[in-house]
Design a protein around this motif. Structure first.
Motif, PDB file in Angstrom:
ATOM      1  N   UNK A   1      -3.307 -10.613  -8.534  1.00 44.10           N
ATOM      2  CA  UNK A   1      -3.663 -10.941  -7.343  1.00 44.10           C
ATOM      3  C   UNK A   1      -2.861 -11.776  -6.538  1.00 44.10           C
ATOM      4  N   UNK A   2      -3.128 -11.287  -4.574  1.00 45.63           N
ATOM      5  CA  UNK A   2      -2.765 -12.551  -3.975  1.00 45.63           C
ATOM      6  C   UNK A   2      -2.137 -13.881  -4.825  1.00 45.63           C
ATOM      7  N   UNK A   3      -1.039 -14.365  -4.256  1.00 43.05           N
ATOM      8  CA  UNK A   3      -0.732 -15.609  -4.249  1.00 43.05           C
ATOM      9  C   UNK A   3       0.016 -16.865  -2.602  1.00 43.05           C
ATOM     10  N   UNK A   4      -0.466 -17.697  -2.433  1.00 45.28           N
ATOM     11  CA  UNK A   4       0.046 -18.985  -1.191  1.00 45.28           C
ATOM     12  C   UNK A   4       1.061 -19.521  -2.553  1.00 45.28           C
ATOM     13  N   UNK A   5       2.589 -20.370  -1.785  1.00 48.06           N
ATOM     14  CA  UNK A   5       2.868 -21.500  -2.169  1.00 48.06           C
ATOM     15  C   UNK A   5       3.096 -22.828  -0.742  1.00 48.06           C
ATOM     16  N   UNK A   6       1.667 -22.848  -0.677  1.00 49.90           N
ATOM     17  CA  UNK A   6       2.467 -23.545   0.622  1.00 49.90           C
ATOM     18  C   UNK A   6       3.660 -25.042   0.104  1.00 49.90           C
TER      19      UNK A   6
ATOM     20  N   UNK B   1       0.562  -1.312   0.069  1.00 56.55           N
ATOM     21  CA  UNK B   1       0.573  -0.097  -0.224  1.00 56.55           C
ATOM     22  C   UNK B   1       1.028   1.063  -0.146  1.00 56.55           C
ATOM     23  N   UNK B   2       2.001   1.311   1.149  1.00 62.71           N
ATOM     24  CA  UNK B   2       2.819   2.507   0.821  1.00 62.71           C
ATOM     25  C   UNK B   2       3.593   2.524  -0.471  1.00 62.71           C
ATOM     26  N   UNK B   3       3.803   1.477  -0.895  1.00 65.09           N
ATOM     27  CA  UNK B   3       5.159   1.591  -1.878  1.00 65.09           C
ATOM     28  C   UNK B   3       4.275   1.737  -3.452  1.00 65.09           C
ATOM     29  N   UNK B   4       3.488   0.761  -3.190  1.00 64.35           N
ATOM     30  CA  UNK B   4       3.005  -0.143  -4.644  1.00 64.35           C
ATOM     31  C   UNK B   4       4.103  -1.427  -5.320  1.00 64.35           C
ATOM     32  N   UNK B   5       4.908  -1.539  -4.394  1.00 60.99           N
ATOM     33  CA  UNK B   5       5.876  -2.464  -5.389  1.00 60.99           C
ATOM     34  C   UNK B   5       5.114  -3.392  -4.519  1.00 60.99           C
ATOM     35  N   UNK B   6       4.773  -5.059  -5.223  1.00 66.10           N
ATOM     36  CA  UNK B   6       5.196  -5.753  -5.150  1.00 66.10           C
ATOM     37  C   UNK B   6       5.935  -6.826  -4.121  1.00 66.10           C
TER      38      UNK B   6
ATOM     39  N   UNK C   1     -10.101  -7.013  -1.903  1.00 64.69           N
ATOM     40  CA  UNK C   1     -10.727  -5.345  -2.034  1.00 64.69           C
ATOM     41  C   UNK C   1      -9.861  -3.859  -2.188  1.00 64.69           C
ATOM     42  N   UNK C   2      -8.064  -4.449  -1.866  1.00 67.17           N
ATOM     43  CA  UNK C   2      -7.737  -3.640  -1.600  1.00 67.17           C
ATOM     44  C   UNK C   2      -6.658  -3.578  -2.997  1.00 67.17           C
ATOM     45  N   UNK C   3      -6.359  -4.373  -3.429  1.00 62.02           N
ATOM     46  CA  UNK C   3      -6.021  -4.513  -5.019  1.00 62.02           C
ATOM     47  C   UNK C   3      -4.638  -5.292  -4.827  1.00 62.02           C
ATOM     48  N   UNK C   4      -4.548  -6.128  -3.696  1.00 61.89           N
ATOM     49  CA  UNK C   4      -2.957  -6.071  -2.699  1.00 61.89           C
ATOM     50  C   UNK C   4      -2.473  -7.854  -3.231  1.00 61.89           C
ATOM     51  N   UNK C   5      -1.282  -8.234  -3.938  1.00 65.74           N
ATOM     52  CA  UNK C   5      -1.345  -9.022  -4.368  1.00 65.74           C
ATOM     53  C   UNK C   5       0.106  -9.335  -4.151  1.00 65.74           C
ATOM     54  N   UNK C   6       0.144  -9.941  -2.694  1.00 66.32           N
ATOM     55  CA  UNK C   6       1.439 -10.247  -2.107  1.00 66.32           C
ATOM     56  C   UNK C   6       1.568 -11.957  -2.691  1.00 66.32           C
TER      57      UNK C   6
END
Length: 345
Positions: free
Chosen positions: A325-330, A231-236, A258-263
């Motif tokens: 979108x965000x992704x999670x790799x287990x 949110x603060x920097x725009x970098x993923x 909903x915040x358009x974030x993609x960690x």
């Protein structure tokens, strides 16, 4: 200030094998740029500490790696031991920074500068601000050494044919390191626990910063921190997280769409509080419920994947990079596995 700069400059001119160590207080003093100018002027190898990874550009040709006292990669520990002058700027002498040991650097061959004080050999200059001291050194006439610096870490690079064997934390970190080198500008956020140590082995080049809760090592930091950083920097951001830390605050990731974030979350599933297994007799206290992490990520609006080999992890990271979108790799690893640095601790 003038006397402290003069004294230190004289020692730097006489030194043949100097080493620079950058600490967290350089961030606080806003002195990172002057620290880089000083290093480039000297041509000396630069180490950063556990609390200050990223205070010096991680892809800079003078960056040698992370100094963790006797837990450092052997060639780093040897280089520091053989230095005729160690210039430590903004580094706190804490157990985490020093590898749970006392300082390995002899006072008579060192300069330790912290927020309001400079210690040179066995004497001190008080009322000297760190930012002023570093700026003063960066402007001083100093000799440039021609030093070839090789970046060092504790990782073992597996042969290509071994990328289909069961995944270890070492191999996971190797794949993450390769992914970051290819992806470019990404933040890295490390959760406390074994990923606090494991994350020290990866490099994020370019404009990406490195975040970890290194001072108090409190778990539950990484997912909310990563979202705030984007949110603060725009970098993923890429998140390194254990299953224990994720069960504290990881479900915050459900707010990402909903915040358009993609960690991109690389989650180590070793079935519990892995960092404590070597040091507690009460193993029964360290188990946690086995959540379906990849399925939860999908249910919350992101990508979910499971990796049991290095090859599967590399493929999942490549796929995640293409998504907005965000992704999670287990990453499923053996219960008793730890990062190379975590194991040494």
């Amino acid at each position: 200030l003038a006397e402290a700069v003069d004294d230190t400059a004289g020692r730097l001119r006489a030194a043949r094998r100097p080493v620079l160590i950058g600490g967290v207080e350089l961030f606080r003093a806003g002195a990172e740029r002057d620290f880089q100018l000083l290093a480039e002027k000297l041509g000396a190898p630069v180490l950063s500490t556990v609390l200050a990874k990223g205070v010096f550009p991680m892809d800079h040709p003078l960056h040698m790696g992370i100094y963790v006292g006797p837990k450092s990669p052997p060639d780093i520990a040897k280089r520091v031991a053989n230095a005729d002058l160690v210039l430590s700027l903004g580094s706190q002498r804490t157990d985490l920074n020093l590898g749970a040991a006392g300082p390995q650097i002899k006072a008579e061959r060192s300069v330790w500068a912290t927020a309001h004080r400079v210690e040179i050999s066995h004497h001190q200059y008080t009322e000297v601000e760190l930012g002023d001291f570093v700026a003063g050194l960066a402007k001083t006439r100093l000799p440039r050494r021609s030093t070839r610096v090789r970046y060092l870490d504790n990782l073992k690079r597996p042969a290509r044919r071994d990328r289909r064997r069961p995944l270890s934390i070492n191999d996971m970190l190797v794949e993450v390191d390769a992914f970051l080198a290819e992806a470019g500008d990404m933040h890295v956020v490390a959760e406390s626990g074994d990923m606090l140590f494991g994350g020290l082995e990866v490099r994020n080049p370019g404009r990406g910063l490195y975040f970890a809760q290194g001072y108090y090592a409190s778990m539950g930091f990484a997912i909310p921190a990563a979202m705030g950083a984007q949110i603060g920097t725009g970098l993923r951001p890429l998140v390194l997280c254990g299953d224990g830390g994720f069960q504290m605050t990881g479900p915050e990731i459900a707010h990402a769409p909903r915040h358009g974030l993609s960690p991109i979350v690389v989650l180590v599933n070793n079935g519990g509080w892995g960092i404590f297994r070597p040091v507690t007799p009460r193993k029964d206290l360290l188990s946690i419920p086995d959540w379906p992490y990849a399925e939860l990520a999908q249910g919350w609006g992101g990508m979910g994947a499971v990796a049991e080999t290095a090859e599967e992890l590399a493929n999942a990271l490549r796929a995640a990079r293409q998504l907005d979108t965000f992704a999670l790799v287990e990453c499923r690893v053996p219960q008793d596995d730890l990062s190379p640095l975590g194991r040494r601790y």
